[in-house]
Design a protein around this motif. Structure first.
Motif, PDB file in Angstrom:
ATOM      1  N   SER A   1       0.816  -1.207   0.000  1.00  0.00           N
ATOM      2  CA  SER A   1       0.000   0.000   0.000  1.00  0.00           C
ATOM      3  C   SER A   1       0.852   1.260   0.000  1.00  0.00           C
ATOM      4  O   SER A   1       0.331   2.350   0.111  1.00  0.00           O
ATOM      5  N   LEU A   2       2.180   1.096  -0.033  1.00  0.00           N
ATOM      6  CA  LEU A   2       3.038   2.257  -0.177  1.00  0.00           C
ATOM      7  C   LEU A   2       2.776   2.912  -1.524  1.00  0.00           C
ATOM      8  O   LEU A   2       2.458   2.238  -2.510  1.00  0.00           O
ATOM      9  N   SER A   3       2.904   4.228  -1.563  1.00  0.00           N
ATOM     10  CA  SER A   3       2.719   4.891  -2.846  1.00  0.00           C
ATOM     11  C   SER A   3       3.811   4.427  -3.810  1.00  0.00           C
ATOM     12  O   SER A   3       4.916   4.058  -3.403  1.00  0.00           O
ATOM     13  N   LEU A   4       3.497   4.444  -5.081  1.00  0.00           N
ATOM     14  CA  LEU A   4       4.435   3.968  -6.091  1.00  0.00           C
ATOM     15  C   LEU A   4       5.731   4.778  -6.072  1.00  0.00           C
ATOM     16  O   LEU A   4       6.827   4.223  -6.207  1.00  0.00           O
ATOM     17  N   SER A   5       5.613   6.081  -5.863  1.00  0.00           N
ATOM     18  CA  SER A   5       6.811   6.923  -5.866  1.00  0.00           C
ATOM     19  C   SER A   5       7.720   6.593  -4.690  1.00  0.00           C
ATOM     20  O   SER A   5       8.948   6.552  -4.832  1.00  0.00           O
ATOM     21  N   VAL A   6       7.131   6.328  -3.499  1.00  0.00           N
ATOM     22  CA  VAL A   6       7.923   5.963  -2.332  1.00  0.00           C
ATOM     23  C   VAL A   6       8.579   4.612  -2.540  1.00  0.00           C
ATOM     24  O   VAL A   6       9.764   4.411  -2.236  1.00  0.00           O
ATOM     25  N   GLU A   7       7.817   3.668  -3.062  1.00  0.00           N
ATOM     26  CA  GLU A   7       8.371   2.330  -3.286  1.00  0.00           C
ATOM     27  C   GLU A   7       9.531   2.372  -4.278  1.00  0.00           C
ATOM     28  O   GLU A   7      10.571   1.738  -4.068  1.00  0.00           O
ATOM     29  N   LYS A   8       9.378   3.137  -5.342  1.00  0.00           N
ATOM     30  CA  LYS A   8      10.461   3.265  -6.326  1.00  0.00           C
ATOM     31  C   LYS A   8      11.687   3.899  -5.675  1.00  0.00           C
ATOM     32  O   LYS A   8      12.828   3.482  -5.932  1.00  0.00           O
ATOM     33  N   ALA A   9      11.457   4.913  -4.841  1.00  0.00           N
ATOM     34  CA  ALA A   9      12.571   5.581  -4.175  1.00  0.00           C
ATOM     35  C   ALA A   9      13.309   4.608  -3.265  1.00  0.00           C
ATOM     36  O   ALA A   9      14.546   4.628  -3.175  1.00  0.00           O
ATOM     37  N   CYS A  10      12.576   3.737  -2.581  1.00  0.00           N
ATOM     38  CA  CYS A  10      13.194   2.747  -1.692  1.00  0.00           C
ATOM     39  C   CYS A  10      14.054   1.765  -2.488  1.00  0.00           C
ATOM     40  O   CYS A  10      15.190   1.452  -2.098  1.00  0.00           O
ATOM     41  N   TRP A  11      13.535   1.289  -3.585  1.00  0.00           N
ATOM     42  CA  TRP A  11      14.292   0.332  -4.410  1.00  0.00           C
ATOM     43  C   TRP A  11      15.554   0.972  -4.991  1.00  0.00           C
ATOM     44  O   TRP A  11      16.544   0.285  -5.271  1.00  0.00           O
ATOM     45  N   GLY A  12      15.515   2.287  -5.166  1.00  0.00           N
ATOM     46  CA  GLY A  12      16.669   2.963  -5.761  1.00  0.00           C
ATOM     47  C   GLY A  12      17.743   3.359  -4.758  1.00  0.00           C
ATOM     48  O   GLY A  12      18.791   3.890  -5.144  1.00  0.00           O
ATOM     49  N   LEU A  13      17.523   3.109  -3.448  1.00  0.00           N
ATOM     50  CA  LEU A  13      18.501   3.500  -2.440  1.00  0.00           C
ATOM     51  C   LEU A  13      19.718   2.575  -2.431  1.00  0.00           C
ATOM     52  O   LEU A  13      19.631   1.403  -2.794  1.00  0.00           O
ATOM     53  N   THR A  14      20.839   3.128  -2.004  1.00  0.00           N
ATOM     54  CA  THR A  14      22.048   2.337  -1.779  1.00  0.00           C
ATOM     55  C   THR A  14      22.400   2.392  -0.293  1.00  0.00           C
ATOM     56  O   THR A  14      21.963   3.298   0.421  1.00  0.00           O
ATOM     57  N   TRP A  15      23.158   1.417   0.164  1.00  0.00           N
ATOM     58  CA  TRP A  15      23.530   1.362   1.568  1.00  0.00           C
ATOM     59  C   TRP A  15      24.365   2.588   1.944  1.00  0.00           C
ATOM     60  O   TRP A  15      25.287   2.981   1.217  1.00  0.00           O
ATOM     61  N   SER A  16      24.013   3.221   3.047  1.00  0.00           N
ATOM     62  CA  SER A  16      24.684   4.450   3.464  1.00  0.00           C
ATOM     63  C   SER A  16      26.173   4.200   3.710  1.00  0.00           C
ATOM     64  O   SER A  16      26.563   3.240   4.371  1.00  0.00           O
ATOM     65  N   LYS A  17      27.012   5.096   3.175  1.00  0.00           N
ATOM     66  CA  LYS A  17      28.463   4.930   3.297  1.00  0.00           C
ATOM     67  C   LYS A  17      28.960   5.073   4.728  1.00  0.00           C
ATOM     68  O   LYS A  17      30.042   4.578   5.062  1.00  0.00           O
ATOM     69  N   ASP A  18      28.193   5.768   5.575  1.00  0.00           N
ATOM     70  CA  ASP A  18      28.653   5.952   6.947  1.00  0.00           C
ATOM     71  C   ASP A  18      28.173   4.840   7.884  1.00  0.00           C
ATOM     72  O   ASP A  18      28.371   4.911   9.094  1.00  0.00           O
ATOM     73  N   LYS A  19      27.551   3.803   7.315  1.00  0.00           N
ATOM     74  CA  LYS A  19      27.093   2.677   8.124  1.00  0.00           C
ATOM     75  C   LYS A  19      27.986   1.468   7.878  1.00  0.00           C
ATOM     76  O   LYS A  19      28.393   1.209   6.734  1.00  0.00           O
ATOM     77  N   PRO A  20      28.304   0.700   8.914  1.00  0.00           N
ATOM     78  CA  PRO A  20      29.152  -0.485   8.735  1.00  0.00           C
ATOM     79  C   PRO A  20      28.429  -1.576   7.957  1.00  0.00           C
ATOM     80  O   PRO A  20      27.197  -1.629   7.922  1.00  0.00           O
TER      81      PRO A  20
END
Length: 494
Positions: A299-318
């Motif tokens: 039920s997430l909006s399509l734009s939010v879901e697309k944004a989530c799939w396009g994320l990369t792991w944060s460089k400041d996280k181990p």
């Protein structure tokens, strides 16, 4: 009768205090005595009850004006908070009753006890503050028109006019006998409490007189029946015993009302027990609801879901199995999300899962929020040894995702605000194996009652003084203890 100022106690290092100074226009000696009596009453009662404002000193200024010193309280009046949900109503009402009970038990003068009637119980004279132990602490204020009963039968060394039965109080909350200037006792306060309880639940008063003049209110209090609670607010869901209690407090004849606050407390305690049992039963039934949610029917909006799939792991996280909160922003909206890293095998096992969440807040010594998400597999597993299917209840495939949020950090406040406004947040799964990309997005729903709590906590933050970051570890430790207890309880339920 007085003006209140914010001040600092220099001898105690500048701690904030409140000073009530008698008004310039008050010159009558009896009113001066009433002012002194108010200070003495509060000082005496506050030693026996935390629900009455504390008075610590009394004196006369260099210019001859009487004053007394009170504790400084940060909070809101009850009038600023109503209407209230039932669970919060129960907590606040019980504390009001405990404070009133202390007043009605009276104070000792020259070795003799004199019961007290407040005579001005109303939402504006009830302050609600934040408290580490109780969550919310209620304080009854303004004993300026309080009356000591049976004082006229004793020898009064100070010639107080407390035996005067003339009308004093606030029209919408006065009992019929109080408006008539007749003899009153603690049952008059119980009537006023009934009006306050009615307003706490409905946001309205039991009567709607044509004007706010004395005559119109006298007619309502003396002759008119209060509106049924559900007619004032048809959407209320409250037990019949609570409706009966409020209506009993509003009866015209004092003999027909509850005869003392202890009777009111007894009913409130029984309602509290029934309410908690009902909530616990409902909670147990929804901890592990069946679900077949998957990414395809999110039920997430399509734009939010697309944004989530396009994320990369944060460089400041181990690169390890951790979870952290973040904000996901698209062109149209910003939502809170949880990013977590797991092995591909672990993520693949979590195709069909139950998502449950819970929030725990602590305001002192440092404001922090614990946001917990529980992933629980519904996949049935075949037991080779017993040649049978292991039920989800027997399957220990649970994943706890705790996040501690600093409620003095603007970024974390934005995350909490998003959670309070959006009933769904995404869980973004990243692979532990290179290239550490997003390989699954699921959703977790927030119960509307929890969203109401989040909104309330956000309001409380504005009332809390800025806390030193040195206290953060203590708050986190206290939250962690809550978390461990919650894990034990949930594990037993699961």
């Amino acid at each position: 009768m007085g003006e209140i100022f914010l001040a600092q106690d220099i001898l105690l290092g500048g701690v904030p205090i409140a000073i009530k100074l008698i008004s310039h226009g008050v010159t009558d000696s009896k009113q001066h005595q009433e002012f002194a009596d108010e200070a003495r009453i509060c000082a005496t009662l506050s030693q026996r009850s935390i629900h009455i404002v504390k008075v610590t000193d009394y004196g006369v200024s260099d210019t001859g004006e009487a004053f007394y010193v009170m504790e400084y309280l940060e909070g809101k009046t009850l009038g600023d908070l109503i209407p209230l949900p039932v669970d919060r109503f129960i907590k606040i009402t019980r504390q009001i009753c405990l404070g009133l009970q202390c007043a009605h038990e009276g104070i000792n003068i020259d070795g003799r006890n004199y019961p007290l009637v407040h005579r001005d119980i109303k939402p504006e004279n009830i302050l609600v503050t934040s408290d580490l132990i109780l969550g919310e602490l209620v304080k009854i204020l303004d004993f300026g028109v309080a009356k000591l009963l049976n004082l006229s039968s004793a020898i009064s060394k100070n010639n107080s006019n407390h035996s005067n039965n003339s009308f004093q109080g606030t029209l919408p909350y006065c009992s019929p006998e109080q408006l008539e200037g007749g003899e009153i006792d603690r049952r008059s306060d119980i009537y006023s409490l009934g009006v306050v309880m009615y307003e706490m639940l409905t946001g309205k008063k039991p009567w709607q007189p044509e004007t706010d003049y004395f005559g119109a209110w006298y007619k309502s209090h003396r002759f008119e029946m209060p509106r049924p609670i559900l007619s004032a607010n048809p959407n209320l869901e409250i037990p019949q015993i609570l409706q009966d209690l409020i209506m009993a407090c509003l009866l015209k004849n004092p003999c027909d009302r509850p005869q003392n606050i202890a009777e009111v407390i007894k009913v409130i305690e029984s309602i509290k027990t029934q309410h908690l049992e009902a909530r616990f039963t409902a909670f147990k039934s929804i901890v592990i609801p069946p679900t077949t949610d998957s990414v395809s029917n999110s039920s997430l909006s399509l734009s939010v879901e697309k944004a989530c799939w396009g994320l990369t792991w944060s460089k400041d996280k181990p690169i390890q199995e951790i979870v952290f909160p973040q904000l996901v922003t698209t062109g149209n909206e910003t939502v809170a999300a949880l990013s977590l890293m797991m092995s591909k095998q672990e993520i693949q096992k979590r195709g069909l899962i139950v998502r449950h969440n819970q929030f725990i807040f602590i305001g002192k010594p440092y404001p922090m929020l614990l946001w917990v998400t529980l992933l629980y597999s519904r996949v049935h597993v075949v037991s080779p040894k017993e040649n049978r299917v292991v039920s989800p209840r027997e399957n220990s495939n649970k994943k706890w995702l705790p996040c501690y949020l600093d409620m003095q950090n603007q970024h974390h406040l934005d995350i909490v605000r998003s959670l309070s406004e959006n009933d769904i947040y995404p869980l973004i799964f990243f692979s532990l194996q290179p290239p550490h990309t997003c390989i699954n997005v699921l959703e977790s729903r927030i119960d509307s009652r929890q969203q109401q709590k989040l909104k309330f906590w956000l309001q409380q933050i504005n009332l809390l003084p800025t806390a030193s970051s040195l206290r953060m570890d203590l708050s986190k430790k206290l939250l962690h203890e809550h978390y461990q207890k919650m894990r034990s309880h949930k594990t037993a339920c699961l």
